[in-house]
Design a protein around this motif. Structure first.
Motif, PDB file in Angstrom:
ATOM      1  N   ASP A 270       5.188   7.293   5.116  1.00  0.00           N
ATOM      2  CA  ASP A 270       4.392   7.954   4.072  1.00  0.00           C
ATOM      3  C   ASP A 270       5.656   8.090   2.844  1.00  0.00           C
ATOM      4  OD1 ASP A 270       3.190   9.531   2.056  1.00  0.00           O
ATOM      5  OD2 ASP A 270       2.472  10.907   3.587  1.00  0.00           O
TER       6      ASP A 270
ATOM      7  N   SER B  91       0.834  -1.312  -0.080  1.00  0.00           N
ATOM      8  CA  SER B  91      -0.011   0.035   0.030  1.00  0.00           C
ATOM      9  C   SER B  91       0.800   1.376   0.085  1.00  0.00           C
ATOM     10  CB  SER B  91      -0.905   0.034   1.153  1.00  0.00           C
ATOM     11  OG  SER B  91      -1.558   1.336   1.200  1.00  0.00           O
TER      12      SER B  91
ATOM     13  N   GLN C 164      -0.307   4.327   0.743  1.00  0.00           N
ATOM     14  CA  GLN C 164      -1.154   4.997   1.754  1.00  0.00           C
ATOM     15  C   GLN C 164      -0.258   5.298   2.936  1.00  0.00           C
ATOM     16  OE1 GLN C 164      -4.087   6.518   1.133  1.00  0.00           O
ATOM     17  NE2 GLN C 164      -3.805   5.668  -1.087  1.00  0.00           N
TER      18      GLN C 164
END
Length: 133
Positions: free
Chosen positions: A53, A25, A27
């Motif tokens: 991040d 991911s 995200q």
């Protein structure tokens, strides 16, 4: 062991969720390690956690009941987090730890919501939490 490391449980759960998705991911993700939900606090309350991040971060802010009370110190090493999420090692957050604090006596007795607002360099934001103390 998990009683002494409440953030470890959140870290393991987040890691299991990510691996269960069968794809990496992109995200942003994060956790508030301390304090833990339901904890009674007083004095200077230390708030720690981490955020991963792939985008550059601008700031990490501590919120109590939705109001910014302090800006967090960021870029703190967290090897334990990167062991669980190795795909973020070369990301914009290779040192994902943060720490902040607030004075409990500035708030009335009773439950309060603690959260962390992360602002990326692009000014996109996301929130970690809340936890209720």
């Amino acid at each position: 062991m998990l009683r002494k490391s409440p953030g470890l449980l959140a870290l393991l759960v987040a890691g299991a969720w990510l691996f269960a998705a069968r794809e990496v991911s992109a995200q942003p993700i994060g956790v508030i390690d301390q304090p833990t939900g339901g904890q009674t606090v007083s004095g200077v309350v230390k708030v720690t956690g981490w955020v991963l991040d792939f985008n550059q971060l601008d700031k990490v802010e501590l919120l109590v009941d939705g109001t910014v009370v302090n800006r967090a110190d960021t870029n703190l090493p967290r090897a334990d987090v990167l062991e669980v999420f190795p795909t973020y090692v070369n990301s914009a957050t290779p040192n994902p730890g943060f720490v902040s604090s607030f004075l409990a006596n500035r708030f009335a007795n009773g439950p309060h919501a603690i959260s962390v607002r992360v602002t990326e360099a692009s000014q996109a934001t996301f929130t970690i939490g809340p936890i209720t103390l």
